[in-house]
Write an enzyme that holds these catalytic residues in place. Structure first.
Site, PDB file in Angstrom:
ATOM      1  N   GLU A 116      -6.013  17.649 -29.185  1.00 24.02           N
ATOM      2  CA  GLU A 116      -5.783  18.582 -30.168  1.00 24.02           C
ATOM      3  C   GLU A 116      -4.209  19.002 -30.124  1.00 24.02           C
ATOM      4  O   GLU A 116      -3.544  19.108 -31.288  1.00 24.02           O
ATOM      5  CB  GLU A 116      -6.484  19.488 -29.844  1.00 24.02           C
ATOM      6  CG  GLU A 116      -8.070  19.520 -30.024  1.00 24.02           C
ATOM      7  CD  GLU A 116      -8.933  20.577 -29.445  1.00 24.02           C
ATOM      8  OE1 GLU A 116      -8.859  21.120 -28.436  1.00 24.02           O
ATOM      9  OE2 GLU A 116      -9.966  21.010 -30.282  1.00 24.02           O
ATOM     10  N   GLU A 136     -16.062  16.721 -24.928  1.00 24.00           N
ATOM     11  CA  GLU A 136     -16.803  18.120 -25.099  1.00 24.00           C
ATOM     12  C   GLU A 136     -18.226  17.709 -25.028  1.00 24.00           C
ATOM     13  O   GLU A 136     -19.113  18.528 -24.148  1.00 24.00           O
ATOM     14  CB  GLU A 136     -16.366  18.506 -26.404  1.00 24.00           C
ATOM     15  CG  GLU A 136     -15.175  19.351 -26.444  1.00 24.00           C
ATOM     16  CD  GLU A 136     -13.964  18.299 -26.704  1.00 24.00           C
ATOM     17  OE1 GLU A 136     -14.203  17.011 -26.803  1.00 24.00           O
ATOM     18  OE2 GLU A 136     -12.799  18.713 -26.388  1.00 24.00           O
TER      19      GLU A 136
HETATM   20  C1  1HE Z   1      -8.982  19.032 -14.138  1.00 26.22           C
HETATM   21  C2  1HE Z   1      -8.828  18.813 -15.443  1.00 26.22           C
HETATM   22  C3  1HE Z   1      -9.207  19.519 -16.585  1.00 26.22           C
HETATM   23  C4  1HE Z   1      -8.197  16.916 -14.308  1.00 26.22           C
HETATM   24  N1  1HE Z   1      -9.479  20.916 -16.026  1.00 26.22           N
HETATM   25  N2  1HE Z   1      -8.833  20.440 -13.759  1.00 26.22           N
HETATM   26  N3  1HE Z   1     -11.081  17.713 -20.246  1.00 26.22           N
HETATM   27  C5  1HE Z   1     -11.899  16.731 -19.752  1.00 26.22           C
HETATM   28  O1  1HE Z   1     -13.139  16.703 -19.740  1.00 26.22           O
HETATM   29  C6  1HE Z   1     -10.804  15.762 -18.651  1.00 26.22           C
HETATM   30  C7  1HE Z   1     -11.311  16.044 -17.365  1.00 26.22           C
HETATM   31  N4  1HE Z   1     -10.334  15.142 -16.494  1.00 26.22           N
HETATM   32  C8  1HE Z   1     -10.592  13.734 -16.351  1.00 26.22           C
HETATM   33  O2  1HE Z   1     -11.458  12.984 -16.996  1.00 26.22           O
HETATM   34  C9  1HE Z   1      -9.815  13.165 -15.472  1.00 26.22           C
HETATM   35  O3  1HE Z   1      -9.300  14.205 -14.416  1.00 26.22           O
HETATM   36  C10 1HE Z   1      -8.608  12.271 -16.128  1.00 26.22           C
HETATM   37  C11 1HE Z   1      -9.167  10.885 -16.745  1.00 26.22           C
HETATM   38  C12 1HE Z   1      -7.638  12.823 -17.081  1.00 26.22           C
HETATM   39  C13 1HE Z   1      -7.773  11.712 -14.906  1.00 26.22           C
HETATM   40  O4  1HE Z   1      -8.425  11.069 -14.032  1.00 26.22           O
HETATM   41  P1  1HE Z   1      -7.832  10.969 -12.250  1.00 26.22           P
HETATM   42  O5  1HE Z   1      -8.683  10.200 -11.425  1.00 26.22           O
HETATM   43  O6  1HE Z   1      -6.323  10.466 -12.444  1.00 26.22           O
HETATM   44  O7  1HE Z   1      -7.694  12.409 -11.898  1.00 26.22           O
HETATM   45  P2  1HE Z   1      -8.776  13.226 -11.110  1.00 26.22           P
HETATM   46  O8  1HE Z   1      -8.881  12.996  -9.646  1.00 26.22           O
HETATM   47  O9  1HE Z   1     -10.080  13.588 -11.991  1.00 26.22           O
HETATM   48  O10 1HE Z   1      -8.086  14.745 -11.101  1.00 26.22           O
HETATM   49  C14 1HE Z   1      -7.214  15.280 -10.620  1.00 26.22           C
HETATM   50  C15 1HE Z   1      -7.053  16.800 -10.522  1.00 26.22           C
HETATM   51  O11 1HE Z   1      -6.874  17.338 -11.762  1.00 26.22           O
HETATM   52  C16 1HE Z   1      -8.332  17.381  -9.725  1.00 26.22           C
HETATM   53  O12 1HE Z   1      -8.023  18.553  -8.978  1.00 26.22           O
HETATM   54  P3  1HE Z   1      -8.136  18.492  -7.818  1.00 26.22           P
HETATM   55  O13 1HE Z   1      -7.923  19.912  -7.226  1.00 26.22           O
HETATM   56  O14 1HE Z   1      -9.455  17.957  -7.144  1.00 26.22           O
HETATM   57  O15 1HE Z   1      -7.152  17.579  -7.177  1.00 26.22           O
HETATM   58  C17 1HE Z   1      -9.360  17.728 -11.314  1.00 26.22           C
HETATM   59  O16 1HE Z   1     -10.225  18.852 -10.883  1.00 26.22           O
HETATM   60  C18 1HE Z   1      -8.122  17.989 -12.053  1.00 26.22           C
HETATM   61  N5  1HE Z   1      -8.253  18.140 -13.412  1.00 26.22           N
HETATM   62  N6  1HE Z   1      -8.853  17.366 -15.564  1.00 26.22           N
HETATM   63  C19 1HE Z   1      -9.402  21.159 -14.707  1.00 26.22           C
HETATM   64  N7  1HE Z   1      -9.454  19.232 -17.671  1.00 26.22           N
HETATM   65  C20 1HE Z   1      -9.643  24.342 -26.651  1.00 26.22           C
HETATM   66  S1  1HE Z   1     -11.019  23.673 -26.225  1.00 26.22           S
HETATM   67  C21 1HE Z   1     -10.635  21.966 -25.571  1.00 26.22           C
HETATM   68  C22 1HE Z   1     -11.641  21.432 -25.050  1.00 26.22           C
HETATM   69  C23 1HE Z   1     -11.399  20.299 -24.063  1.00 26.22           C
HETATM   70  O17 1HE Z   1     -10.091  20.064 -23.658  1.00 26.22           O
HETATM   71  S2  1HE Z   1     -12.709  19.545 -23.286  1.00 26.22           S
HETATM   72  C24 1HE Z   1     -11.909  18.303 -22.457  1.00 26.22           C
HETATM   73  C25 1HE Z   1     -11.626  18.727 -21.135  1.00 26.22           C
END
Ligand code: 1HE
Length: 261
Positions: A116, A136
């Protein structure tokens, strides 16, 4: 290190000549956007001046942006979600309609709210590691940062529905084909290419850039005849500036144009 535009631990900002640079800086959280980060993006845009003629947005680490910080989102009441979503609209409007061209340099995840933010930028440069997703539907939520309008405006409503239902990951090549990026470059080169383009765009006549950003977006939402009339008015304002005289004269004399600073 250049003086930052704002002081922040989660957004790095600097000026290089006429180009302002904004780097999302939560690489350990894949640049997930919490309220503090959105607030600092807004503060950078608010701090820009007439001398800042283009902006490059990018993300530190292997990913552009993993979207909304889901950890912070867990406990929001309905009215808070409305206000939160409207705040995203306020900030993404500043990106799109702040009056200066914005380029996104993207690698890795360009996901949910990350897409976005990118969709509010005017020129999108991706490297081959980029991927795009609207997860989402898989998370039990709905977009709130402008995808219904801006991502749909790029790929069409039908594909946004498909992306949200399936959570499918589009790779960098598919993203370019769909218009999610305008440029596709080898890994690690998105920022350099975006800077090159930003320098070039910053050298355009300021009023041409302003009209390109504003008139086209508004004409796109207007009924046909109103759009055509608005186009004529935009042309009349732009074509009668000193910069237009210089630009046309330079072309006819087979040299590059130098516009007003
Ligand atoms: C996060 C987030 C997040 C990572 N919020 N903490 N977005 C999503 O659904 C995408 C969610 N994220 C992923 O799918 C993956 O993290 C990635 C593909 C982007 C990267 O994967 P990777 O293997 O390199 O990293 P990871 O091990 O999944 O994440 C590393 C850390 O980042 C981990 O935290 P940690 O404390 O355990 O190290 C994750 O929890 C954290 N992390 N993404 C919070 N999104 C205005 S409305 C908009 C609506 C949306 O955006 S919905 C989509 C949300």
């Amino acid at each position: 290190m250049a003086k930052p535009i704002i002081s922040s631990a989660i957004v790095e900002s600097e000026r290089r000549g006429r180009v302002a640079i904004l780097r999302l800086n939560r690489p350990d959280k894949r640049n997930a956007v919490n309220d503090a980060l959105m607030g600092d993006i807004e503060r950078v845009f608010d701090a820009l001046t007439e001398r800042d003629r283009a902006v490059v947005i990018c993300g530190n680490g292997e990913h552009f942006c993993a979207g909304l910080d889901l950890a912070e989102h867990k406990d929001r009441a309905p009215f808070d979600v409305v206000r939160h979503s409207r705040y995203w609209h306020q900030v993404t409007d500043k990106i799109q309609f702040g009056g200066r061209p914005v380029l996104a340099a993207m690698q890795g995840a360009v996901v949910g709210g990350g897409l976005e933010i990118a969709a509010a930028a005017h020129v999108r440069v991706a490297d081959e590691t980029a991927f795009y997703q609207l997860p989402e539907g898989r998370r039990g939520i709905f977009v709130g940062g402008g995808a219904s309008v801006r991502v749909a405006g790029i790929v069409g409503v039908s594909r946004v529905v498909e992306m949200m239902l399936t959570g499918r990951r589009y790779d960098a090549a598919e993203g370019e084909r769909l218009g999610l990026s305008h440029y596709l470059v080898p890994p690690g080169q998105a920022f350099a290419r975006a800077m090159e383009l930003a320098e070039q765009i910053a050298g355009n006549a300021a009023m041409s850039n302003y009209m390109i950003l504003n008139a086209l977006a508004h004409i796109g939402e207007a009924p046909g005849q109103s759009g055509l009339f608005a186009e004529s008015l935009a042309a009349a304002l732009t074509q009668t500036t000193e910069d237009a005289r210089k630009g046309i004269e330079a072309f006819l004399e087979k040299r590059g144009a130098e516009f007003e600073e």
